[in-house]
Design an enzyme around this catalytic site. Structure first.
Site, PDB file in Angstrom:
ATOM      1  N   ASP A   1       0.857  -1.181   0.000  1.00 30.10           N
ATOM      2  CA  ASP A   1       0.000   0.000   0.000  1.00 30.10           C
ATOM      3  C   ASP A   1       0.902   1.244   0.000  1.00 30.10           C
ATOM      4  OD1 ASP A   1      -2.304   1.676   0.450  1.00 30.10           O
ATOM      5  OD2 ASP A   1      -1.740   1.724   2.571  1.00 30.10           O
TER       6      ASP A   1
ATOM      7  N   ASP B   1      -0.422   5.049   1.050  1.00 31.50           N
ATOM      8  CA  ASP B   1      -0.752   5.970   2.140  1.00 31.50           C
ATOM      9  C   ASP B   1      -0.695   5.281   3.495  1.00 31.50           C
ATOM     10  OD1 ASP B   1      -3.213   8.307   0.778  1.00 31.50           O
ATOM     11  OD2 ASP B   1      -1.328   7.575  -0.026  1.00 31.50           O
TER      12      ASP B   1
ATOM     13  N   ASP C   1      -2.202  -1.163   5.898  1.00 36.39           N
ATOM     14  CA  ASP C   1      -2.535  -0.523   7.168  1.00 36.39           C
ATOM     15  C   ASP C   1      -4.023  -0.327   7.403  1.00 36.39           C
ATOM     16  OD1 ASP C   1      -3.269   2.791   6.958  1.00 36.39           O
ATOM     17  OD2 ASP C   1      -2.610   1.769   5.153  1.00 36.39           O
TER      18      ASP C   1
END
Length: 223
Positions: free
Chosen positions: A7, A9, A165
């Site tokens: 990922d 961000d 996350d």
């Protein structure tokens, strides 16, 4: 052979730094790519990545939450053509409801719209949330689907490691061999991870890449 799917961000880049990728992390990934494939799987559009992740040269980008891949300056779309007609109908509905949005090459973005979570009902489309932001896309599109299509595209036969996350990384985790959460990940992501790193964001990713390169990964994950 490993392939790492990360990922962006709050995984590669921190919110505290305005999601601008640090030069150290970019260099770490670029060196890692010399030995193993590394793909960035993100909900973002490439036009924003171009600003935020200058100098980062992964094997490929899987963009707009799995909608398409960008590799060697070529785009590979994973959506059916009828989506674009459906998207126009959704845009009209959002306009009628007075909901602000932006449009990518494939998906529709709802920024800071979590308060609308129970107010938008769509047919033949889904909304996937990334903390406070929503992404409207075909029901079958998600990060895991995009990664799966990409692996087929390059005929990858090794082991995959996903790093994330937040909520929209759950489908990514469902389509990798090993799941890794950065230290700042949401609890629901940590709960399903095979490994939770002790560093946030890019520092955590960098540590994972070092673990793979040195072979330490075999000591912490049953591979």
């Amino acid at each position: 052979m490993f392939l790492v799917a990360s990922d962006y961000d709050r995984t590669l880049a921190s919110e505290e730094n305005g999601f601008i990728l640090s030069k150290d992390v970019a260099e770490k990934v670029n060196n890692f790519v010399k030995k193993y494939p590394f793909v960035v799987v993100t909900g973002r559009e490439k036009r924003f990545i171009n600003i935020l992740a200058k100098g980062l040269k992964p094997t490929a980008w899987i963009l707009e939450n799995g909608s398409f891949a960008l590799m060697d300056d070529k785009e590979y779309y994973f959506v059916e053509n009828d989506w674009f007609n459906l998207r126009e109908n959704i845009i009209r509905k959002l306009d009628e409801m007075g909901i602000k949005y932006s449009v990518g090459k494939v998906i529709i973005y709802l920024d800071n719209a979590v308060h609308l979570k129970n107010k938008i009902f769509l047919e033949n489309a889904s909304i996937e949330w990334n903390r406070s932001d929503g992404m409207i896309m075909p029901t079958y599109i998600n990060k895991g689907f995009g990664l799966k299509k990409f692996l087929q595209l390059i005929n990858f036969k090794g082991k995959t490691i996903g790093i994330g996350d937040s909520e929209n990384d759950i489908n990514l985790f469902k389509n990798v061999d090993y799941k890794v959460a950065v230290h700042n990940a949401l609890k629901e992501i940590k709960d399903i991870a095979d490994l939770v790193l002790d560093e946030d964001n890019g520092k955590g990713v960098s540590k994972l890449l070092d673990m793979i390169l040195t072979g330490e990964i075999y000591k912490v994950i049953k591979i």
